[in-house]
Design a protein around this motif. Sequence first.
Motif, PDB file in Angstrom:
ATOM      1  N   LYS A  91      16.783 -37.482  31.522  1.00 22.79           N
ATOM      2  CA  LYS A  91      17.706 -36.352  31.669  1.00 22.79           C
ATOM      3  C   LYS A  91      18.391 -36.455  33.036  1.00 22.79           C
ATOM      4  O   LYS A  91      17.862 -37.083  33.950  1.00 22.79           O
ATOM      5  CB  LYS A  91      16.942 -35.025  31.567  1.00 22.79           C
ATOM      6  N   PRO A  92      19.552 -35.821  33.220  1.00 28.87           N
ATOM      7  CA  PRO A  92      20.241 -35.885  34.519  1.00 28.87           C
ATOM      8  C   PRO A  92      19.370 -35.341  35.655  1.00 28.87           C
ATOM      9  O   PRO A  92      18.624 -34.386  35.465  1.00 28.87           O
ATOM     10  CB  PRO A  92      21.478 -35.004  34.318  1.00 28.87           C
ATOM     11  N   LYS A  93      19.497 -35.958  36.821  1.00 29.06           N
ATOM     12  CA  LYS A  93      18.710 -35.566  37.997  1.00 29.06           C
ATOM     13  C   LYS A  93      19.024 -34.131  38.395  1.00 29.06           C
ATOM     14  O   LYS A  93      20.149 -33.678  38.298  1.00 29.06           O
ATOM     15  CB  LYS A  93      19.020 -36.509  39.163  1.00 29.06           C
ATOM     16  N   GLU A  94      17.976 -33.447  38.843  1.00 32.14           N
ATOM     17  CA  GLU A  94      18.114 -32.064  39.285  1.00 32.14           C
ATOM     18  C   GLU A  94      17.923 -32.020  40.799  1.00 32.14           C
ATOM     19  O   GLU A  94      16.885 -32.414  41.311  1.00 32.14           O
ATOM     20  CB  GLU A  94      17.064 -31.193  38.589  1.00 32.14           C
ATOM     21  N   GLU A  95      18.950 -31.566  41.506  1.00 31.28           N
ATOM     22  CA  GLU A  95      18.870 -31.448  42.958  1.00 31.28           C
ATOM     23  C   GLU A  95      18.876 -29.966  43.298  1.00 31.28           C
ATOM     24  O   GLU A  95      19.824 -29.250  43.014  1.00 31.28           O
ATOM     25  CB  GLU A  95      20.046 -32.164  43.616  1.00 31.28           C
ATOM     26  N   TYR A  96      17.783 -29.545  43.882  1.00 28.59           N
ATOM     27  CA  TYR A  96      17.657 -28.133  44.223  1.00 28.59           C
ATOM     28  C   TYR A  96      18.363 -27.868  45.537  1.00 28.59           C
ATOM     29  O   TYR A  96      18.178 -28.601  46.507  1.00 28.59           O
ATOM     30  CB  TYR A  96      16.186 -27.746  44.332  1.00 28.59           C
ATOM     31  N   PRO A  97      19.163 -26.797  45.630  1.00 31.38           N
ATOM     32  CA  PRO A  97      19.841 -26.487  46.910  1.00 31.38           C
ATOM     33  C   PRO A  97      18.845 -25.977  47.944  1.00 31.38           C
ATOM     34  O   PRO A  97      17.781 -25.468  47.597  1.00 31.38           O
ATOM     35  CB  PRO A  97      20.840 -25.396  46.522  1.00 31.38           C
ATOM     36  N   SER A  98      19.210 -26.120  49.204  1.00 31.62           N
ATOM     37  CA  SER A  98      18.328 -25.670  50.285  1.00 31.62           C
ATOM     38  C   SER A  98      18.343 -24.153  50.409  1.00 31.62           C
ATOM     39  O   SER A  98      17.401 -23.561  50.880  1.00 31.62           O
ATOM     40  CB  SER A  98      18.731 -26.313  51.602  1.00 31.62           C
ATOM     41  N   ALA A  99      19.406 -23.535  50.016  1.00 34.76           N
ATOM     42  CA  ALA A  99      19.511 -22.076  50.057  1.00 34.76           C
ATOM     43  C   ALA A  99      20.496 -21.649  49.002  1.00 34.76           C
ATOM     44  O   ALA A  99      21.383 -22.408  48.619  1.00 34.76           O
ATOM     45  CB  ALA A  99      19.992 -21.631  51.452  1.00 34.76           C
ATOM     46  N   PRO A 100      20.396 -20.416  48.517  1.00 38.27           N
ATOM     47  CA  PRO A 100      21.368 -19.959  47.522  1.00 38.27           C
ATOM     48  C   PRO A 100      22.754 -19.894  48.130  1.00 38.27           C
ATOM     49  O   PRO A 100      22.911 -19.680  49.343  1.00 38.27           O
ATOM     50  CB  PRO A 100      20.881 -18.573  47.123  1.00 38.27           C
ATOM     51  N   PRO A 101      23.801 -20.118  47.336  1.00 37.83           N
ATOM     52  CA  PRO A 101      25.159 -20.055  47.885  1.00 37.83           C
ATOM     53  C   PRO A 101      25.471 -18.671  48.447  1.00 37.83           C
ATOM     54  O   PRO A 101      25.016 -17.660  47.910  1.00 37.83           O
ATOM     55  CB  PRO A 101      26.052 -20.370  46.690  1.00 37.83           C
TER      56      PRO A 101
END
Length: 168
Positions: A155-165
């Motif tokens: 499945k496509p890679k999931e990159e978690y953000p460092s903080a919510p936008p």
Amino acid sequence: MTASKQFMGLISIVFIFISFSHCSSAQKLQKKPSFNLGEVSFQKWIAGVQGGGSGYHMLIHVTSNKNNVTFDSIYFRGYKAKIEIGKIAYTAQIKTEINLREDLIMSHEGPDEFGNKTPLKDPDFPFKLELDECVISYIENHTTKYYKVENLVEKPKEEYPSAPPKQP
């Protein structure tokens, strides 16, 4: 009999014994398990913060389990993880060495290094697998068995953000 002949005979017996004991400890893969699998997939993930970790989410869809086997562990790319029951399928969470905190204690005194974590990859990984293969261990009738799954779906890679936008 001379001492050298006795010694050579003893060495031969020990060698044969060691050879057979290694054969019996090898993990035997099942050709046809008593369960049927649907899609087995993996997804790479990485935390958006330095030191937040990375790994693979594994998803195992079981379409039938006639003998009610208990799924135990998954072996994938040199890692081993426990299989758990998820909401829609069985899951396993594998953590990798990428993007980990470097909290190593280096010392010439062994006890000072006690808090260091062991490497995540298993140096004695029992299977030779391609990048799109895994092995599932399961327990059936009180016996641990192993089944190799080929052609895993990535499945496509999931990159978690460092903080919510931030909201404007």
